[in-house]
Design a protein around this motif. Structure first.
Motif, mmCIF file in Angstrom:
data_model
loop_
_atom_site.group_PDB
_atom_site.id
_atom_site.type_symbol
_atom_site.label_atom_id
_atom_site.label_comp_id
_atom_site.label_asym_id
_atom_site.label_seq_id
_atom_site.Cartn_x
_atom_site.Cartn_y
_atom_site.Cartn_z
ATOM 1 N N ASP A 132 0.828 -1.209 0.000
ATOM 2 C CA ASP A 132 0.000 0.000 0.000
ATOM 3 C C ASP A 132 0.864 1.262 0.000
ATOM 4 O OD1 ASP A 132 -2.387 -1.351 -0.072
ATOM 5 O OD2 ASP A 132 -2.637 -1.385 2.103
ATOM 6 N N VAL A 133 1.940 1.230 0.784
ATOM 7 C CA VAL A 133 2.858 2.379 0.823
ATOM 8 C C VAL A 133 3.441 2.621 -0.559
ATOM 9 C CG1 VAL A 133 5.089 3.183 1.690
ATOM 10 C CG2 VAL A 133 3.434 2.176 3.270
ATOM 11 N N ALA A 134 3.867 1.561 -1.225
ATOM 12 C CA ALA A 134 4.462 1.689 -2.555
ATOM 13 C C ALA A 134 3.461 2.246 -3.560
ATOM 14 C CB ALA A 134 4.988 0.332 -3.022
ATOM 15 N N LEU A 135 2.220 1.728 -3.524
ATOM 16 C CA LEU A 135 1.203 2.167 -4.482
ATOM 17 C C LEU A 135 0.735 3.595 -4.215
ATOM 18 C CD1 LEU A 135 -0.959 -1.080 -4.771
ATOM 19 C CD2 LEU A 135 0.657 -0.161 -6.450
ATOM 20 N N SER A 136 0.919 4.058 -3.016
ATOM 21 C CA SER A 136 0.523 5.433 -2.675
ATOM 22 C C SER A 136 1.654 6.430 -2.906
ATOM 23 C CB SER A 136 0.090 5.511 -1.201
ATOM 24 O OG SER A 136 -1.023 4.674 -0.962
ATOM 25 N N ASN A 137 2.837 5.917 -3.248
ATOM 26 C CA ASN A 137 4.000 6.798 -3.381
ATOM 27 C C ASN A 137 4.851 6.414 -4.591
ATOM 28 O OD1 ASN A 137 4.117 8.485 -0.642
ATOM 29 N ND2 ASN A 137 3.508 6.377 -0.148
ATOM 30 N N GLY A 138 4.292 6.627 -5.765
ATOM 31 C CA GLY A 138 5.068 6.447 -6.991
ATOM 32 C C GLY A 138 4.772 5.189 -7.764
#
Length: 228
Positions: A132-138
């Motif tokens: 989720d962190v990855a998909l929300s940040n780039g």
């Protein structure tokens, strides 16, 4: 249980054991000739994964190569900094692929690029959160999630599986020797094929939930023992 063929050369004796056949061999009928028993053994150990590998990517399209390149660079920078802020080491965020090409060759105007990464973390329980962190940040694409074992755990389980497989083979050798009125006197040779690792897990989307399963570590060995 693995089937093994028992044959006594020169003695023509066939011995059947419960669910298991092996091989007893002698060069001649001379009682002083060394007899051997060929057996195999296997063992599977199930372990909880202690490492997760995320395959994620930044994908972009645009009317020029420079536009797409800028989007990929910006997305990659956001992705790496956000993951590092969650405790992922920079050396565990590895670029695995970078493509930039014309998407519509007829017009020559549209370009497409992909900047993919392989991210390794020992925070197995929070794998979904990291996605989720990855998909929300780039990042805007997830190519896969793999639960695996660290090198240290893999080596330890490798040795455990091999030792258990040898013990399994030795038990069969003792049974075969006893059935042939022999006793195991020593080990002549031991060999093994590569240890196999089978990984499993499941992913559901929403706020990404990823459920890890077990890792199966299987070792198989071939053992030749001497008997008298």
């Amino acid at each position: 249980m693995t089937k093994k063929l028992l044959s006594v050369l020169g003695l023509a004796v066939l011995v059947a054991t419960a669910g298991c056949l092996g091989g007893v061999q002698a060069a001649s009928s001379d009682d002083t000739t060394t007899k051997t028993i060929d057996v195999s053994g296997s063992e599977t150990i199930y372990a909880t994964p202690d490492q997760v590998v995320l395959h994620i990517a930044v994908e972009a399209t645009g009317d020029s190569a420079s536009d797409v390149r800028d989007q990929l660079d910006a997305g990659a920078a956001d992705l790496t900094s956000s993951l590092e802020s969650q405790g992922v080491a920079s050396e565990d965020i590895v670029k695995s692929r970078y493509d930039l090409a014309v998407r519509d060759r007829e017009s020559g105007e549209t370009y497409r690029g992909v900047h993919a990464f392989r991210v390794t973390s020992d925070d197995v329980e929070n794998a979904g959160f990291l996605v989720d962190v990855a998909l929300s940040n780039g990042a805007n694409r997830v190519d896969g999630v793999q639960f695996t074992l660290s090198e240290e755990t893999r080596a330890d389980l490798h040795r455990q599986a091999l030792a258990a497989a040898v013990a399994d083979a030795r038990g069969d050798a003792d049974a075969l020797a006893d059935a042939a009125n022999l006793s195991v006197t020593g080990v002549q040779a031991v060999s093994t094929s590569d240890v196999n690792y089978v990984y499993s897990g499941s992913v559901s989307t929403a706020s990404t939930e990823i459920r890890e399963s077990s890792v199966a570590v299987t070792a198989t060995v071939s053992v030749t023992v001497t008997a008298a």
